[in-house]
Enzyme design. Sequence first.
Site, PDB file in Angstrom:
ATOM      1  N   GLU A  99      -5.734  -3.544  -1.587  1.00  0.00           N
ATOM      2  CA  GLU A  99      -6.135  -4.744  -0.844  1.00  0.00           C
ATOM      3  C   GLU A  99      -7.212  -5.539  -1.579  1.00  0.00           C
ATOM      4  O   GLU A  99      -7.603  -6.607  -1.158  1.00  0.00           O
ATOM      5  CB  GLU A  99      -6.668  -4.332   0.548  1.00  0.00           C
TER       6      GLU A  99
ATOM      7  N   LYS B  33     -15.484  17.084  10.316  1.00  0.00           N
ATOM      8  CA  LYS B  33     -16.465  16.925  11.391  1.00  0.00           C
ATOM      9  C   LYS B  33     -16.820  18.310  11.919  1.00  0.00           C
ATOM     10  O   LYS B  33     -16.061  18.927  12.646  1.00  0.00           O
ATOM     11  CB  LYS B  33     -15.903  16.023  12.476  1.00  0.00           C
TER      12      LYS B  33
ATOM     13  N   THR C  13       0.864  -1.187   0.000  1.00  0.00           N
ATOM     14  CA  THR C  13       0.000   0.000   0.000  1.00  0.00           C
ATOM     15  C   THR C  13       0.898   1.233   0.000  1.00  0.00           C
ATOM     16  O   THR C  13       2.068   1.146   0.390  1.00  0.00           O
ATOM     17  CB  THR C  13      -0.883   0.034   1.263  1.00  0.00           C
TER      18      THR C  13
ATOM     19  N   TRP D 213     -21.041  15.222   9.831  1.00  0.00           N
ATOM     20  CA  TRP D 213     -19.978  14.953   8.866  1.00  0.00           C
ATOM     21  C   TRP D 213     -20.207  15.704   7.558  1.00  0.00           C
ATOM     22  O   TRP D 213     -21.331  15.754   7.051  1.00  0.00           O
ATOM     23  CB  TRP D 213     -19.941  13.460   8.533  1.00  0.00           C
TER      24      TRP D 213
HETATM   25  P1  AMP Z   1      -4.964   2.397  -3.364  1.00  0.00           P
HETATM   26  O1  AMP Z   1      -4.896   1.265  -2.433  1.00  0.00           O
HETATM   27  O2  AMP Z   1      -3.726   3.222  -3.408  1.00  0.00           O
HETATM   28  O3  AMP Z   1      -5.387   1.946  -4.715  1.00  0.00           O
HETATM   29  O4  AMP Z   1      -6.090   3.384  -2.827  1.00  0.00           O
HETATM   30  C1  AMP Z   1      -7.381   2.934  -2.530  1.00  0.00           C
HETATM   31  C2  AMP Z   1      -8.248   4.092  -2.105  1.00  0.00           C
HETATM   32  O5  AMP Z   1      -8.378   5.040  -3.173  1.00  0.00           O
HETATM   33  C3  AMP Z   1      -9.680   3.718  -1.794  1.00  0.00           C
HETATM   34  O6  AMP Z   1      -9.821   3.177  -0.509  1.00  0.00           O
HETATM   35  C4  AMP Z   1     -10.386   5.056  -1.946  1.00  0.00           C
HETATM   36  O7  AMP Z   1     -10.218   5.878  -0.819  1.00  0.00           O
HETATM   37  C5  AMP Z   1      -9.640   5.686  -3.101  1.00  0.00           C
HETATM   38  N1  AMP Z   1     -10.381   5.473  -4.354  1.00  0.00           N
HETATM   39  C6  AMP Z   1     -10.154   4.549  -5.302  1.00  0.00           C
HETATM   40  N2  AMP Z   1     -11.014   4.696  -6.322  1.00  0.00           N
HETATM   41  C7  AMP Z   1     -11.836   5.722  -6.000  1.00  0.00           C
HETATM   42  C8  AMP Z   1     -12.941   6.371  -6.634  1.00  0.00           C
HETATM   43  N3  AMP Z   1     -13.385   6.015  -7.824  1.00  0.00           N
HETATM   44  N4  AMP Z   1     -13.542   7.403  -5.964  1.00  0.00           N
HETATM   45  C9  AMP Z   1     -13.109   7.805  -4.756  1.00  0.00           C
HETATM   46  N5  AMP Z   1     -12.060   7.249  -4.129  1.00  0.00           N
HETATM   47  C10 AMP Z   1     -11.428   6.222  -4.738  1.00  0.00           C
END
Ligand code: AMP
Length: 550
Positions: free
Chosen positions: A339, A447, A194, A452
Amino acid sequence: MSSYPKSPLMGQMMSKPMLISSIIEHADRYFGKNEIVSRRVEGDIHRYNYSECHRRSKRLANALRQLGVQLGDRIATLAWNGYRHLEAYYAISGSGAVLHTINPRLHPEQISYIVNHAEDQYLLFDLTFLPIIQAIAAHCPCVKGYIAMCDRDRLPTDGKLPNLLCYEDLIDANSDDFVWPVFDENSASSLCYTSGTTGHPKGALYSHRSTILHSYASSMPDGLNVSARDSVLPVVPMFHVNAWGLPYSAPLSGAKLVFPGPQLDGKSLYELFEQEQVTFSAGVPTVWLGLLTYVAQNDLKFSTFKRTVIGGSACPPAMMKTLRLTYGVEVVHAWGMTEMSPLGTAGTLMAKHRDLSEEEQQAVLEKQGHVLYGVEIKIVDDAGQELPWDGKTYGNLLVRGSWIISSYFKGEGGDVLQDGWFPTGDVATIDPDGYMQITDRSKDVIKSGGEWIGTIDLENVAMAYPGVLQAACIGVFHPKWDERPLLLVVRKPGAEVDKQALLRFFDGKIAKWWTPDDVVFIDALPLGATGKILKNKLREQFKEYHLPTA
Ligand code: AMP
């Protein structure tokens, strides 16, 4: 792996393990002449086909065997999207080792942390990343050799690098006489850490089975919809969550693959889209921003580009509209995470939406969409109670399914599941038709007075305002309400934006009390290693900011 009871009457079907090597074998046999085109680090364009890719993957697999690589060993890559990286994908996972893709945009200290954590045995790298190798080599005793993905005449002559090997020498020295080994489909196939904005990055360890299932499901029409008629250009990097599985789903379907290499600027991408008749692409919103700016500035159109998947962060509705209405490109808004291999949901219409107005259809498409079969979602409150699917109630989004981690590599972070569900850290609504919409990352929610405020809605409104290039909203301290929204805006080049007019633009589009208290114009937003806006950096930068008092 299965701990489920066995029926006294078991089915009588062949049980062939689902292995990644079967994808490249399939592409070779049934789509052998279909092309793979790459813009190379060397600057030129390289072309070959799936059969040649398969042969070279087998040569590399033989080379890895010669080097003593065993089942389960981790082999890292630090590379752009390109044909050699694709060969490494298949050679490493196919031979039973674990492909560990490293994001070169991480800090060298984070890179050496994850190389050591993964205990990588070899590291394959594009020459662009030589400075990273030079910075980490002394701190990574587990790495037995560094394989430069180039011809011998370009091999770095840095005597200080221990065990430097040449990729093309390894390919030349080994035969393509290699039989892919057969092993348990639950064996680890690849590893991606990550991006770790807080604390150390943690590893998601995918299996052959999870990768094949993800490839099947994501290729479906309401997912990526990849077919043998497509020319696919993954802008999304192979170094982060396997380019959303496209290096698997494209060969599985026989699609032409077009790799942009290191040149991700609007001009280079546009040229490749046109020259290679790209029909389908995938990337994060920030990449489309660059491409669309270039296309608009030069008054260009796309001749073959028809569909793109946008995800990784929320796709601004204004961008979706420009692509759809000005350029005739259908946008599928997708959501997922490292993940989750990564795909969880994708936004497409159902038959019941066919007769809706353009505006109403757009409202459906702006959501992050429907789950792919194989993933389940639910929203819960802080006590873990499930919340209704009414499209309004928002809560913590949980997921489960066959391509979602059950724990992090080496158990980091302990037991991460909540009653068998993985908490995504996202806050979302789900409507009665099952369309999910992310309102925020839970740590980015503002917040205000115990209520929220989701920042994505505010950013989407701001980005529809003329002259606004990018917007980010953060909560800053407020003596009465705890936190109130502050809007940070990057203007389009040469554009003037009036602060009060921008704030008035929010009227009627969101609840009045959500309206940001102030706007600050800045030159650029800080982006993380995967192209997401680093809100923690912005919060740090503006933590002393005094909002105007009403
Ligand atoms: P990563 O593990 O770096 O791919 O990041 C995952 C996170 O990116 C998710 O938990 C979301 O918070 C954000 N994310 C991915 N796709 C979207 C989307 N289409 N709209 C909003 N947030 C997104």
